[in-house]
Design a protein around this motif. Structure first.
Motif, PDB file in Angstrom:
ATOM      1  N   ALA A   1       1.017  -1.242   0.147  1.00  0.00           N
ATOM      2  CA  ALA A   1      -0.003   0.023   0.025  1.00  0.00           C
ATOM      3  C   ALA A   1       0.703   1.378  -0.128  1.00  0.00           C
ATOM      4  O   ALA A   1       0.402   2.396  -0.465  1.00  0.00           O
ATOM      5  CB  ALA A   1      -0.880   0.093   1.118  1.00  0.00           C
ATOM      6  N   ALA A   2       1.991   1.149   0.586  1.00  0.00           N
ATOM      7  CA  ALA A   2       3.039   2.288   0.437  1.00  0.00           C
ATOM      8  C   ALA A   2       3.314   2.596  -0.750  1.00  0.00           C
ATOM      9  O   ALA A   2       3.707   3.738  -1.210  1.00  0.00           O
ATOM     10  CB  ALA A   2       4.064   2.021   1.447  1.00  0.00           C
ATOM     11  N   LYS A   3       3.520   1.593  -1.662  1.00  0.00           N
ATOM     12  CA  LYS A   3       3.992   1.748  -2.838  1.00  0.00           C
ATOM     13  C   LYS A   3       3.009   2.221  -4.069  1.00  0.00           C
ATOM     14  O   LYS A   3       3.110   2.794  -4.897  1.00  0.00           O
ATOM     15  CB  LYS A   3       4.841   0.448  -3.414  1.00  0.00           C
ATOM     16  N   ASP A   4       1.643   1.628  -3.577  1.00  0.00           N
ATOM     17  CA  ASP A   4       0.400   1.622  -4.481  1.00  0.00           C
ATOM     18  C   ASP A   4      -0.738   2.355  -3.666  1.00  0.00           C
ATOM     19  O   ASP A   4      -1.252   1.613  -3.091  1.00  0.00           O
ATOM     20  CB  ASP A   4       0.063   0.340  -5.129  1.00  0.00           C
ATOM     21  N   PRO A   5      -1.025   3.547  -3.768  1.00  0.00           N
ATOM     22  CA  PRO A   5      -2.296   4.022  -3.081  1.00  0.00           C
ATOM     23  C   PRO A   5      -3.339   3.289  -3.554  1.00  0.00           C
ATOM     24  O   PRO A   5      -4.255   3.489  -2.418  1.00  0.00           O
ATOM     25  CB  PRO A   5      -2.048   5.736  -3.352  1.00  0.00           C
TER      26      PRO A   5
ATOM     27  N   LEU B   1      -8.793  -6.072  13.203  1.00  0.00           N
ATOM     28  CA  LEU B   1      -7.050  -5.646  13.548  1.00  0.00           C
ATOM     29  C   LEU B   1      -7.267  -4.085  13.297  1.00  0.00           C
ATOM     30  O   LEU B   1      -5.849  -3.464  13.369  1.00  0.00           O
ATOM     31  CB  LEU B   1      -6.024  -6.281  12.909  1.00  0.00           C
ATOM     32  N   PHE B   2      -8.108  -3.342  12.918  1.00  0.00           N
ATOM     33  CA  PHE B   2      -7.858  -2.110  12.488  1.00  0.00           C
ATOM     34  C   PHE B   2      -7.439  -1.102  13.434  1.00  0.00           C
ATOM     35  O   PHE B   2      -6.646  -0.256  13.229  1.00  0.00           O
ATOM     36  CB  PHE B   2      -9.248  -1.444  11.661  1.00  0.00           C
ATOM     37  N   GLU B   3      -8.152  -1.027  14.482  1.00  0.00           N
ATOM     38  CA  GLU B   3      -7.749  -0.374  15.619  1.00  0.00           C
ATOM     39  C   GLU B   3      -6.185  -0.521  16.047  1.00  0.00           C
ATOM     40  O   GLU B   3      -5.561   0.539  16.680  1.00  0.00           O
ATOM     41  CB  GLU B   3      -8.554  -0.368  16.893  1.00  0.00           C
ATOM     42  N   LEU B   4      -5.620  -1.789  15.770  1.00  0.00           N
ATOM     43  CA  LEU B   4      -4.377  -1.870  16.329  1.00  0.00           C
ATOM     44  C   LEU B   4      -3.532  -1.094  15.309  1.00  0.00           C
ATOM     45  O   LEU B   4      -2.249  -0.914  15.625  1.00  0.00           O
ATOM     46  CB  LEU B   4      -4.128  -3.249  16.533  1.00  0.00           C
ATOM     47  N   TYR B   5      -3.610  -1.137  13.971  1.00  0.00           N
ATOM     48  CA  TYR B   5      -2.918  -0.631  12.977  1.00  0.00           C
ATOM     49  C   TYR B   5      -3.370   0.837  12.539  1.00  0.00           C
ATOM     50  O   TYR B   5      -2.742   1.239  11.492  1.00  0.00           O
ATOM     51  CB  TYR B   5      -2.738  -1.525  11.917  1.00  0.00           C
ATOM     52  N   GLN B   6      -4.359   1.368  13.009  1.00  0.00           N
ATOM     53  CA  GLN B   6      -4.980   2.515  12.475  1.00  0.00           C
ATOM     54  C   GLN B   6      -4.097   3.718  12.274  1.00  0.00           C
ATOM     55  O   GLN B   6      -3.998   4.716  11.320  1.00  0.00           O
ATOM     56  CB  GLN B   6      -6.241   3.140  13.378  1.00  0.00           C
ATOM     57  N   ASP B   7      -2.988   3.901  13.427  1.00  0.00           N
ATOM     58  CA  ASP B   7      -1.897   4.729  13.194  1.00  0.00           C
ATOM     59  C   ASP B   7      -1.165   4.905  12.057  1.00  0.00           C
ATOM     60  O   ASP B   7      -0.921   5.883  11.162  1.00  0.00           O
ATOM     61  CB  ASP B   7      -1.223   4.881  14.469  1.00  0.00           C
ATOM     62  N   ARG B   8      -0.780   3.660  11.647  1.00  0.00           N
ATOM     63  CA  ARG B   8       0.041   3.260  10.503  1.00  0.00           C
ATOM     64  C   ARG B   8      -1.023   3.604   9.009  1.00  0.00           C
ATOM     65  O   ARG B   8      -0.369   3.974   8.195  1.00  0.00           O
ATOM     66  CB  ARG B   8       0.628   1.942  10.428  1.00  0.00           C
ATOM     67  N   PHE B   9      -2.232   3.015   9.135  1.00  0.00           N
ATOM     68  CA  PHE B   9      -2.824   3.072   8.245  1.00  0.00           C
ATOM     69  C   PHE B   9      -3.356   4.727   7.771  1.00  0.00           C
ATOM     70  O   PHE B   9      -3.150   5.169   6.719  1.00  0.00           O
ATOM     71  CB  PHE B   9      -4.541   2.435   8.594  1.00  0.00           C
ATOM     72  N   PHE B  10      -3.586   5.420   8.955  1.00  0.00           N
ATOM     73  CA  PHE B  10      -3.964   6.962   8.641  1.00  0.00           C
ATOM     74  C   PHE B  10      -2.368   7.752   8.131  1.00  0.00           C
ATOM     75  O   PHE B  10      -2.472   8.804   7.381  1.00  0.00           O
ATOM     76  CB  PHE B  10      -4.513   7.362   9.800  1.00  0.00           C
ATOM     77  N   ALA B  11      -1.401   6.991   8.688  1.00  0.00           N
ATOM     78  CA  ALA B  11      -0.172   7.763   8.180  1.00  0.00           C
ATOM     79  C   ALA B  11       0.021   7.493   6.624  1.00  0.00           C
ATOM     80  O   ALA B  11       0.622   8.209   5.917  1.00  0.00           O
ATOM     81  CB  ALA B  11       1.091   7.166   8.985  1.00  0.00           C
TER      82      ALA B  11
END
Length: 231
Positions: free
Chosen positions: A198-202, A217-227
């Motif tokens: 995802a970092a390479k392909d928006p 698992l979204f809440e666990l990774y939401q910071d990285r996701f929103f970044a």
């Protein structure tokens, strides 16, 4: 009926507690913190004197509890007025959300001296002494002579209130990290590959979010996701 000048209670003590110098550092959410306090008070029978009490407030890492679970067992070495103040806070728990995250309070051995100087003079000298000491965990409080322990409990609550936002953030971050580390190796590898893609392909960011939600698992990774979205 008007309250007499010699009748003290926790409300009187709270109203007349002034935190002149609060500690420069917040309470540690994962380890105990020792606050070195100086409490100044004017004896009611002699306004030309100042009583100086010095000691330590030892706090312990917070635990998340419900308001109704608060009890006087949270206090050690404190008098009945401090207990009544805690009961008051319990009855108004909705207004004191801070107490849903409790630190245990302990009053350690302290020193007490009576000076033949007015409070303002002793306070100004104490302010200078605190500045020279440069102790990040020192607190200077002006309060009442009785019940003076309520002044310390009020100081403690103010410190917890100031520390709460960071404590909640840090505790949540640690819990998320612990849970992520507990995931099976293959599961973590799949997540890392998905984030890297995802970092390479928006165009893969939205599907990644949907996939994380489906797995819970979204809440666990939401910071990285929103970044990813910000980038």
């Amino acid at each position: 009926m008007k309250r007499g000048p010699t009748e003290f209670d926790f409300a009187y003590a709270v109203r007349h507690t002034q935190i002149v110098r609060a500690p420069g550092r917040l309470l540690d959410p994962f380890d105990q913190t020792t606050v070195n306090y100086t409490l100044l008070a004017q004896p009611m029978d002699n306004p030309t004197q100042t009583r100086v009490r010095e000691g330590k407030l030892q706090t312990f890492p917070p635990r998340i509890i419900l308001p109704g679970e608060l009890s006087t067992q949270e206090l050690e070495g404190f008098g009945p007025q401090a207990g009544q103040y805690l009961e008051f806070l319990k009855r108004h728990a909705a207004r004191f959300r801070i107490l849903r995250y409790s630190y245990r309070l302990r009053r350690e051995t302290y020193s007490e001296n009576l000076l033949n100087e007015p409070l303002e003079t002793v306070r100004d000298r104490a302010i200078l002494a605190h500045e020279r000491r440069n102790d990040p965990y020192a607190a200077l409080v002006v309060g009442v002579d009785e019940p003076w322990d309520v002044c310390l409990l009020h100081l403690f609550l103010r410190l917890v209130q100031a520390s709460l936002p960071r404590a909640l953030h840090d505790i949540e971050a640690r819990e998320k990290q612990t849970f992520r580390e507990s995931l099976p190796g293959p599961g973590r590898a799949d997540i890392e590959r998905a984030f890297a893609a995802a970092a390479k392909d928006p165009s893969l960011i939205k599907p990644l979010g949907k996939w994380l939600r489906e797995k819970g698992l979204f809440e666990l990774y939401q910071d990285r996701f929103f970044a990813l979205i910000k980038d």
